[in-house]
Design a protein around this motif. Structure first.
Motif, PDB file in Angstrom:
ATOM      1  N   LEU A 293      96.017  33.956 -28.226  1.00  0.00           N
ATOM      2  CA  LEU A 293      94.765  33.904 -28.979  1.00  0.00           C
ATOM      3  C   LEU A 293      93.999  32.617 -28.689  1.00  0.00           C
ATOM      4  O   LEU A 293      94.558  31.516 -28.737  1.00  0.00           O
ATOM      5  N   ARG A 294      92.717  32.780 -28.407  1.00  0.00           N
ATOM      6  CA  ARG A 294      91.861  31.632 -28.094  1.00  0.00           C
ATOM      7  C   ARG A 294      90.696  31.489 -29.044  1.00  0.00           C
ATOM      8  O   ARG A 294      90.328  30.390 -29.437  1.00  0.00           O
ATOM      9  N   LEU A 295      90.091  32.637 -29.418  1.00  0.00           N
ATOM     10  CA  LEU A 295      88.829  32.584 -30.146  1.00  0.00           C
ATOM     11  C   LEU A 295      88.786  33.633 -31.247  1.00  0.00           C
ATOM     12  O   LEU A 295      89.020  34.816 -30.999  1.00  0.00           O
ATOM     13  N   GLY A 296      88.517  33.195 -32.478  1.00  0.00           N
ATOM     14  CA  GLY A 296      88.322  34.094 -33.606  1.00  0.00           C
ATOM     15  C   GLY A 296      86.877  34.046 -34.047  1.00  0.00           C
ATOM     16  O   GLY A 296      86.341  32.960 -34.323  1.00  0.00           O
ATOM     17  N   LEU A 297      86.224  35.197 -34.097  1.00  0.00           N
ATOM     18  CA  LEU A 297      84.796  35.267 -34.397  1.00  0.00           C
ATOM     19  C   LEU A 297      84.597  36.050 -35.682  1.00  0.00           C
ATOM     20  O   LEU A 297      84.932  37.230 -35.755  1.00  0.00           O
ATOM     21  N   THR A 298      84.050  35.398 -36.714  1.00  0.00           N
ATOM     22  CA  THR A 298      83.957  36.058 -38.006  1.00  0.00           C
ATOM     23  C   THR A 298      82.590  35.845 -38.637  1.00  0.00           C
ATOM     24  O   THR A 298      81.719  35.174 -38.096  1.00  0.00           O
ATOM     25  N   GLY A 299      82.413  36.429 -39.806  1.00  0.00           N
ATOM     26  CA  GLY A 299      81.149  36.365 -40.525  1.00  0.00           C
ATOM     27  C   GLY A 299      81.049  37.550 -41.458  1.00  0.00           C
ATOM     28  O   GLY A 299      81.977  38.345 -41.596  1.00  0.00           O
ATOM     29  N   GLY A 300      79.907  37.699 -42.134  1.00  0.00           N
ATOM     30  CA  GLY A 300      79.678  38.857 -42.997  1.00  0.00           C
ATOM     31  C   GLY A 300      80.312  38.745 -44.359  1.00  0.00           C
ATOM     32  O   GLY A 300      80.272  39.679 -45.145  1.00  0.00           O
ATOM     33  N   SER A 301      80.908  37.598 -44.672  1.00  0.00           N
ATOM     34  CA  SER A 301      81.543  37.438 -45.970  1.00  0.00           C
ATOM     35  C   SER A 301      81.847  35.960 -46.155  1.00  0.00           C
ATOM     36  O   SER A 301      81.670  35.150 -45.256  1.00  0.00           O
ATOM     37  N   VAL A 302      82.320  35.614 -47.352  1.00  0.00           N
ATOM     38  CA  VAL A 302      82.705  34.240 -47.624  1.00  0.00           C
ATOM     39  C   VAL A 302      83.915  33.883 -46.764  1.00  0.00           C
ATOM     40  O   VAL A 302      84.881  34.628 -46.692  1.00  0.00           O
ATOM     41  N   VAL A 303      83.843  32.737 -46.098  1.00  0.00           N
ATOM     42  CA  VAL A 303      84.927  32.296 -45.229  1.00  0.00           C
ATOM     43  C   VAL A 303      85.472  30.967 -45.767  1.00  0.00           C
ATOM     44  O   VAL A 303      84.893  29.910 -45.529  1.00  0.00           O
ATOM     45  N   PRO A 304      86.570  30.983 -46.505  1.00  0.00           N
ATOM     46  CA  PRO A 304      87.105  29.740 -47.073  1.00  0.00           C
ATOM     47  C   PRO A 304      87.583  28.781 -45.984  1.00  0.00           C
ATOM     48  O   PRO A 304      88.082  29.202 -44.938  1.00  0.00           O
ATOM     49  N   ALA A 305      87.450  27.480 -46.249  1.00  0.00           N
ATOM     50  CA  ALA A 305      87.913  26.488 -45.279  1.00  0.00           C
ATOM     51  C   ALA A 305      89.406  26.632 -45.010  1.00  0.00           C
ATOM     52  O   ALA A 305      89.879  26.411 -43.889  1.00  0.00           O
ATOM     53  N   THR A 306      90.154  27.047 -46.045  1.00  0.00           N
ATOM     54  CA  THR A 306      91.593  27.253 -45.870  1.00  0.00           C
ATOM     55  C   THR A 306      91.871  28.314 -44.814  1.00  0.00           C
ATOM     56  O   THR A 306      92.801  28.184 -44.010  1.00  0.00           O
ATOM     57  N   LEU A 307      91.069  29.383 -44.802  1.00  0.00           N
ATOM     58  CA  LEU A 307      91.261  30.434 -43.815  1.00  0.00           C
ATOM     59  C   LEU A 307      91.026  29.904 -42.414  1.00  0.00           C
ATOM     60  O   LEU A 307      91.789  30.208 -41.486  1.00  0.00           O
ATOM     61  N   ILE A 308      89.975  29.092 -42.235  1.00  0.00           N
ATOM     62  CA  ILE A 308      89.677  28.534 -40.912  1.00  0.00           C
ATOM     63  C   ILE A 308      90.858  27.697 -40.431  1.00  0.00           C
ATOM     64  O   ILE A 308      91.305  27.810 -39.281  1.00  0.00           O
ATOM     65  N   ARG A 309      91.381  26.858 -41.323  1.00  0.00           N
ATOM     66  CA  ARG A 309      92.506  26.002 -40.936  1.00  0.00           C
ATOM     67  C   ARG A 309      93.728  26.829 -40.570  1.00  0.00           C
ATOM     68  O   ARG A 309      94.430  26.538 -39.595  1.00  0.00           O
ATOM     69  N   ARG A 310      94.021  27.868 -41.359  1.00  0.00           N
ATOM     70  CA  ARG A 310      95.200  28.685 -41.103  1.00  0.00           C
ATOM     71  C   ARG A 310      95.038  29.516 -39.818  1.00  0.00           C
ATOM     72  O   ARG A 310      96.009  29.765 -39.112  1.00  0.00           O
ATOM     73  N   MET A 311      93.793  29.958 -39.529  1.00  0.00           N
ATOM     74  CA  MET A 311      93.561  30.678 -38.280  1.00  0.00           C
ATOM     75  C   MET A 311      93.893  29.788 -37.090  1.00  0.00           C
ATOM     76  O   MET A 311      94.439  30.251 -36.077  1.00  0.00           O
ATOM     77  N   ARG A 312      93.601  28.497 -37.231  1.00  0.00           N
ATOM     78  CA  ARG A 312      93.883  27.576 -36.136  1.00  0.00           C
ATOM     79  C   ARG A 312      95.370  27.193 -36.090  1.00  0.00           C
ATOM     80  O   ARG A 312      95.992  27.214 -35.027  1.00  0.00           O
ATOM     81  N   SER A 313      95.934  26.851 -37.244  1.00  0.00           N
ATOM     82  CA  SER A 313      97.300  26.322 -37.254  1.00  0.00           C
ATOM     83  C   SER A 313      98.367  27.408 -37.199  1.00  0.00           C
ATOM     84  O   SER A 313      99.404  27.226 -36.544  1.00  0.00           O
ATOM     85  N   GLU A 314      98.158  28.552 -37.861  1.00  0.00           N
ATOM     86  CA  GLU A 314      99.201  29.572 -37.949  1.00  0.00           C
ATOM     87  C   GLU A 314      99.004  30.719 -36.952  1.00  0.00           C
ATOM     88  O   GLU A 314      99.980  31.323 -36.499  1.00  0.00           O
ATOM     89  N   LEU A 315      97.748  31.058 -36.639  1.00  0.00           N
ATOM     90  CA  LEU A 315      97.514  32.113 -35.647  1.00  0.00           C
ATOM     91  C   LEU A 315      97.305  31.545 -34.254  1.00  0.00           C
ATOM     92  O   LEU A 315      97.422  32.271 -33.257  1.00  0.00           O
ATOM     93  N   GLY A 316      96.947  30.253 -34.182  1.00  0.00           N
ATOM     94  CA  GLY A 316      96.845  29.600 -32.882  1.00  0.00           C
ATOM     95  C   GLY A 316      95.483  29.655 -32.234  1.00  0.00           C
ATOM     96  O   GLY A 316      95.351  29.333 -31.044  1.00  0.00           O
ATOM     97  N   PHE A 317      94.437  30.064 -32.968  1.00  0.00           N
ATOM     98  CA  PHE A 317      93.093  30.086 -32.394  1.00  0.00           C
ATOM     99  C   PHE A 317      92.638  28.666 -32.068  1.00  0.00           C
ATOM    100  O   PHE A 317      92.644  27.785 -32.935  1.00  0.00           O
ATOM    101  N   ALA A 318      92.223  28.441 -30.827  1.00  0.00           N
ATOM    102  CA  ALA A 318      91.672  27.139 -30.457  1.00  0.00           C
ATOM    103  C   ALA A 318      90.280  26.965 -31.056  1.00  0.00           C
ATOM    104  O   ALA A 318      89.871  25.864 -31.431  1.00  0.00           O
ATOM    105  N   GLY A 319      89.540  28.083 -31.137  1.00  0.00           N
ATOM    106  CA  GLY A 319      88.187  28.038 -31.684  1.00  0.00           C
ATOM    107  C   GLY A 319      87.972  29.127 -32.705  1.00  0.00           C
ATOM    108  O   GLY A 319      88.486  30.245 -32.561  1.00  0.00           O
ATOM    109  N   VAL A 320      87.223  28.803 -33.748  1.00  0.00           N
ATOM    110  CA  VAL A 320      86.841  29.774 -34.769  1.00  0.00           C
ATOM    111  C   VAL A 320      85.355  29.612 -35.024  1.00  0.00           C
ATOM    112  O   VAL A 320      84.856  28.489 -35.161  1.00  0.00           O
ATOM    113  N   CYS A 321      84.626  30.730 -35.050  1.00  0.00           N
ATOM    114  CA  CYS A 321      83.179  30.681 -35.272  1.00  0.00           C
ATOM    115  C   CYS A 321      82.790  31.561 -36.453  1.00  0.00           C
ATOM    116  O   CYS A 321      83.347  32.640 -36.649  1.00  0.00           O
ATOM    117  N   ASN A 322      81.830  31.101 -37.209  1.00  0.00           N
ATOM    118  CA  ASN A 322      81.271  31.848 -38.328  1.00  0.00           C
ATOM    119  C   ASN A 322      79.766  31.903 -38.143  1.00  0.00           C
ATOM    120  O   ASN A 322      79.170  30.998 -37.552  1.00  0.00           O
TER     121      ASN A 322
END
Length: 527
Positions: A293-322
């Motif tokens: 996993l390199r890139l997670g692309l999201t939007g369309g709803s509330v995106v908590p900062a905790t989710l962004i951090r966990r996407m990077r640390s636990e799922l391994g996304f180098a980049g996350v965009c909202n």
């Protein structure tokens, strides 16, 4: 190196398809189960489908509906259709017969391409003879019932149209001709068709792909449905444009997605926050290899900062965009950068897309300075051509100076990032899907026991928001909460179905007789 189109190349979708075949050649374009297609093979299939549409009587500007889940056939059909000059009308697989019948009438579609058996239903069988009457042809992708036109029969029609005839038709398609009409219900509860043209579609997708960093060779798992702008443009077309491998996905199941990530070495996942929440909530997450996993692309709803951090640390996304966008702008508007901080990605919708003006306007029509909240208005090439056969609604949405009113409230912070404060008052978003209470109320009012109904959105940990219905029964009528919800599931798309029902003796109304939904929000404990 990722190939990028030059401004002069932004002409039409068939031109893009031809360009991708020449540029990416025998690289893999699509992997879908046992089907693998290179860019060259996909382009040949696209041309064959286009000839089949011409043989089927489709003229330039004719509307064709696709009612099917994500698949290589869906996307190839869409590209073939627009190459024949047709206008795509996507239809949600969550819709039932009444909703699809209404969309057929409103879109003036003359032909439908439908899935066969899906989710324990035979889709064409949900349409009555009356609802099918406006269609001169209905083609079933798989498992066609006796009397229906099957996929192979449709493809054989191409043999009666030569390549030169297709080239002539394709040459007649201009950059400003319509390529699709995506229907959005809006606050009136009746569908409005957003008209979008070839060149603006390609420009918007290219700008978005550049902003988020889609690369040649990326392996993109497209979970958002193709009938939605996010899945169709930011999943399927962007894969074609950037030379990535497009991998359609049918239904959202966190364990299945994690299995595909590990097995198929997925590098990019676009989708609403609910997808990533589900992956993170899986108790067996640690057992899956998510290193691709390199890139997670999201939007369309509330995106908590905790989710962004966990996407990077636990799922391994180098980049996350909202980001923030609306169908009337092709699904685009603003977007964060992949290397923005978690706080920026979670708390803002990023900066405007290139060549796009976004301002904040007061109720009186004055433009407001940074930091002052007001209505978000957008102007630029990405705004729609208008609502199909609805000039009144178009005039209400786009003013004489070209500013498109979003109905959303926000402001720009000191760094130039857009912060969203509120949406259209009643609209709520369930798992990335817009839900319009007026439409839901209209359909549920058809139940014999319902005398009056009002629907609001309430917070939900998994889906962001879900519907809550307040119902006044007809005199002498009896129905339980479970029975009304079950009936709703049979008659409207699942994401629109209220998750809870409260029965009242009367709905709160204003002096003018309008339902006061703020009072209902207080009853629900969210005011």
């Amino acid at each position: 190196m990722t190939a990028q189109l030059a401004p002069e190349d932004f002409t039409t979708i068939p031109a893009l398809c031809e360009w991708t075949a020449q540029t990416y050649g025998h690289d893999t374009a699509i992997e879908d189960g046992e089907v693998t297609l290179s860019f060259v093979e996909f382009d040949a299939l696209r041309r064959r489908i286009a000839r089949a549409f011409i043989a089927s009587g489709i003229e330039k500007g004719d509307k064709v509906m696709i009612w099917a889940p994500n698949s290589w056939k869906w996307f190839a059909t869409a590209m073939g259709l627009v190459s024949a000059g047709g206008v795509l009308v996507p239809c949600s697989t969550r819709f039932r017969g009444a909703e699809v019948g209404e969309l057929i009438l409103r879109s003036k579609a003359t032909m439908m391409m439908s899935t066969g058996n899906f989710l324990d239903r035979y889709y064409p069988g949900m349409l009555s003879a009356e609802q099918r009457a406006p269609l001169r042809d209905l083609v079933v992708f798989d498992d066609a019932a006796e009397g229906e036109t099957g996929w192979e029969t449709f493809l054989k029609r191409a043999d009666t149209v030569d390549e030169a005839a297709l080239d002539t038709r394709t040459a007649s398609i201009g950059p400003d001709d319509l390529c699709d009409t995506l229907f959005t219900s809006g606050t009136t509860g009746y569908p409005k068709g957003v008209m979008y043209a070839h060149r603006q579609c390609l420009r918007a997708i290219d700008a978005w792909a550049t902003r988020v960093g889609i690369r040649r060779g990326d392996r993109i798992l497209v979970i958002p449905p193709f009938f939605h702008a996010f899945g169709y443009r930011s999943g399927a077309i962007v894969s074609l444009m950037r030379g990535a491998v497009m991998m359609p996905h049918l239904t959202f199941d966190p364990a299945e997605i994690l299995e595909r990530v590990a097995r198929d070495k997925i590098s990019v996942i676009p989708g609403p926050p609910a997808i990533f929440h589900g992956m993170l909530q899986n108790p067996d997450l640690a057992k899956f290899d998510t290193s691709s996993l390199r890139l997670g692309l999201t939007g369309g709803s509330v995106v908590p900062a905790t989710l962004i951090r966990r996407m990077r640390s636990e799922l391994g996304f180098a980049g996350v965009c909202n980001g923030y966008g609306l169908t009337e702008c092709g699904g685009y508007g603003t977007m964060c950068f992949a290397d923005d901080t978690a706080e920026v990605i979670a708390n803002t919708a990023g900066k405007p897309m290139p060549d796009t003006e976004i301002r904040i306007r007061s109720p009186e029509g004055a433009f407001l300075p940074d930091g002052a909240p007001g209505e978000i208005v957008i102007r630029g090439y990405l705004t729609m051509k208008g609502y199909f056969e609805n000039p009144e609604a178009t005039a209400k949405t786009i003013d004489a100076d070209g500013w498109l009113s979003t109905g959303d409230i926000g402001y720009f912070d000191s760094d130039g990032n857009l912060r969203i404060e509120d949406r259209v008052k009643d609209l709520f978003i369930t798992g990335g899907f817009n839900c319009y209470p007026a439409e839901i109320e209209r359909f549920l009012s058809a139940h014999d026991a319902v005398g009056q109904i009002a629907v609001i959105g309430v917070p939900d940990d998994r889906l962001g928001e879900v519907g809550k219905a307040f119902v006044v029964l007809r005199p002498g009528a009896h129905i339980t909460e479970a029975e009304l919800i079950a009936w709703s599931r049979e008659n409207i798309a699942n994401f629109k179905v209220p998750r809870s029902v409260v029965f009242l003796d009367a709905l709160p109304t204003s002096a003018q007789g309008k339902v006061v939904k703020d009072e209902l929000r207080k009853l629900a404990g969210i005011a």
